[in-house]
Design an enzyme around this catalytic site. Structure first.
Site, short mmCIF file in Angstrom:
data_model
loop_
_atom_site.label_atom_id
_atom_site.label_comp_id
_atom_site.label_asym_id
_atom_site.label_seq_id
_atom_site.Cartn_x
_atom_site.Cartn_y
_atom_site.Cartn_z
NE ARG A 49 4.14 -0.74 4.39
CZ ARG A 49 4.35 -0.17 3.20
NH1 ARG A 49 5.57 0.01 2.75
NH2 ARG A 49 3.33 0.20 2.47
CE LYS A 74 9.39 2.93 -3.20
NZ LYS A 74 8.52 1.72 -3.19
NE ARG A 98 0.30 2.15 -2.48
CZ ARG A 98 0.76 1.61 -1.35
NH1 ARG A 98 -0.06 0.94 -0.56
NH2 ARG A 98 2.01 1.72 -1.03
NE ARG A 113 1.70 3.43 3.85
CZ ARG A 113 2.59 3.48 2.87
NH1 ARG A 113 3.87 3.30 3.14
NH2 ARG A 113 2.22 3.72 1.64
NE ARG A 138 4.87 6.53 -6.01
CZ ARG A 138 5.11 6.46 -4.71
NH1 ARG A 138 6.18 6.97 -4.19
NH2 ARG A 138 4.24 5.89 -3.90
P1 ADP Z 1 4.98 2.98 -1.17
O1 ADP Z 1 6.47 3.09 -1.18
O2 ADP Z 1 4.49 1.91 -0.27
O3 ADP Z 1 4.37 2.99 -2.54
P2 ADP Z 1 4.84 5.78 -0.34
O4 ADP Z 1 4.95 5.95 1.13
O5 ADP Z 1 6.02 6.11 -1.17
O6 ADP Z 1 4.33 4.30 -0.57
O7 ADP Z 1 3.63 6.64 -0.90
C1 ADP Z 1 2.35 6.62 -0.32
C2 ADP Z 1 1.41 7.49 -1.12
O8 ADP Z 1 1.84 8.87 -1.06
C3 ADP Z 1 1.32 7.17 -2.60
O9 ADP Z 1 0.40 6.12 -2.86
C4 ADP Z 1 0.83 8.52 -3.17
O10 ADP Z 1 -0.55 8.73 -2.90
C5 ADP Z 1 1.61 9.53 -2.31
N1 ADP Z 1 2.92 9.84 -2.90
C6 ADP Z 1 4.13 9.55 -2.38
N2 ADP Z 1 5.11 9.99 -3.18
C7 ADP Z 1 4.51 10.55 -4.25
C8 ADP Z 1 5.00 11.16 -5.45
N3 ADP Z 1 6.30 11.26 -5.71
N4 ADP Z 1 4.08 11.65 -6.34
C9 ADP Z 1 2.76 11.56 -6.10
N5 ADP Z 1 2.24 10.97 -5.01
C10 ADP Z 1 3.10 10.47 -4.07
P1 ADP Z 2 8.43 0.33 0.30
O1 ADP Z 2 8.97 1.57 0.98
O2 ADP Z 2 9.14 0.05 -1.00
O3 ADP Z 2 6.95 0.35 0.15
P2 ADP Z 2 9.05 -1.05 2.83
O4 ADP Z 2 10.49 -0.74 3.14
O5 ADP Z 2 8.02 -0.31 3.57
O6 ADP Z 2 8.81 -0.90 1.23
O7 ADP Z 2 8.86 -2.63 3.01
C1 ADP Z 2 7.59 -3.24 2.85
C2 ADP Z 2 7.43 -4.37 3.87
O8 ADP Z 2 8.30 -5.45 3.54
C3 ADP Z 2 7.79 -3.98 5.30
O9 ADP Z 2 6.94 -4.70 6.18
C4 ADP Z 2 9.24 -4.45 5.46
O10 ADP Z 2 9.56 -4.77 6.82
C5 ADP Z 2 9.26 -5.68 4.57
N1 ADP Z 2 10.54 -5.87 3.86
C6 ADP Z 2 11.34 -4.92 3.32
N2 ADP Z 2 12.41 -5.48 2.71
C7 ADP Z 2 12.26 -6.83 2.84
C8 ADP Z 2 13.03 -7.97 2.43
N3 ADP Z 2 14.15 -7.82 1.72
N4 ADP Z 2 12.56 -9.19 2.75
C9 ADP Z 2 11.41 -9.34 3.44
N5 ADP Z 2 10.65 -8.32 3.87
C10 ADP Z 2 11.06 -7.07 3.58
#
Ligand code: ADP
Ligand code: ADP
Length: 213
Positions: free
Chosen positions: A126, A17, A170, A159, A92
């Site tokens: 990542r 994302k 998660r 992270r 979410r």
């Molecule tokens: P990822 O895409 O890897 O799941 P995010 O960066 O979107 O991680 O979110 C990291 C953390 O921030 C989540 O695990 C949660 O604790 C908090 N968070 C982010 N967005 C939301 C949301 N829309 N509602 C509640 N908590 C959130």
């Molecule tokens: P999210 O926001 O959904 O948690 P990220 O964009 O942070 O996801 O991506 C998670 C990890 O996977 C990062 O290390 C990123 O560089 C890698 N990644 C993202 N898209 C791809 C893909 N299509 N193929 C392989 N690795 C990817």
């Protein structure tokens, strides 16, 4: 507000994302708004909000809807979000989706599909830049110089919520609370499903193709 530039990205943690939201936002010239990044920024600046949510993020739990909805409403009210936005990590759950519905006209949801095992693999390797938010992966998108951001030379960091057990928690929360949003947006005819498995440039191309941008 132009209704066709309001996007939300859905998909499990690790599905890409953040990676794709940055491309899409740059292409559409609208802000990329990541609730996770907003929370992490508050934590690193040790604001009151940051202190309140620090432990919640560490455990991989969701921040309360009241807090989250407020930061999103404040952000969407800023001038740069008037032409549109790419929301990443929000909504979410159904409460948040209903809240977003009240203030937006025509949100288009993009769902990046990925298996849990693949998501875990991606997240464990990542690395991110805490200054500009650039996202790297040791195998799939390595920085040019090991451990250093390509854009601003900041040392990369991992992270605090990416240990495998936390990622699995998660994912459970994702399936239980966030996945129902897919049916919600599908019913409204506002869901586009994208396979998140191919390499990054391929996923970007597929998104651009389906959106005709
Ligand atoms: P990822 O895409 O890897 O799941 P995010 O960066 O979107 O991680 O979110 C990291 C953390 O921030 C989540 O695990 C949660 O604790 C908090 N968070 C982010 N967005 C939301 C949301 N829309 N509602 C509640 N908590 C959130
Ligand atoms: P999210 O926001 O959904 O948690 P990220 O964009 O942070 O996801 O991506 C998670 C990890 O996977 C990062 O290390 C990123 O560089 C890698 N990644 C993202 N898209 C791809 C893909 N299509 N193929 C392989 N690795 C990817």
């Amino acid at each position: 507000m132009s209704p066709n530039k309001q996007f939300i990205l859905l998909g499990p943690p690790g599905s890409g994302k953040g990676t794709q939201a940055k491309f899409l936002a740059a292409k559409l010239r609208v802000p990329h708004i990541s609730t996770g990044e907003i929370f992490r920024d508050h934590i690193s600046r040790q604001t009151d909000l940051g202190k309140e949510v620090d432990n919640i993020l560490k455990q991989g739990l969701l921040v309360s809807d009241d807090i989250t909805n407020k930061i999103v409403a404040d952000r969407l009210n800023q001038a740069d979000a008037v032409p549109g936005f790419v929301l990443d990590g929000y909504p979410r759950n159904l409460v948040q989706a209903a809240f977003l519905n009240e203030s937006t006209m025509n949100v288009q949801a993009l769902d990046l599909e990925l298996s849990d095992d693949e998501a875990v693999k991606r997240i464990s390797r990542r690395w991110t830049c805490s200054v500009c938010g650039a996202i790297y992966h040791l195998d799939f998108k390595p920085p040019q110089n090991s451990g250093i951001c390509d854009i601003d030379n900041t040392p990369l960091s991992q992270r605090s919520d990416q240990a495998e057990n936390i990622v699995r928690d998660r994912l459970v929360i994702y399936h239980k609370q966030t996945e129902p949003l897919l049916a919600y947006y599908k019913r409204e005819g506002r869901l586009i499903v994208i396979d998140g498995t191919p390499p990054i440039p391929q996923v970007t191309e597929n998104i651009n193709k389906v959106l005709q941008i």
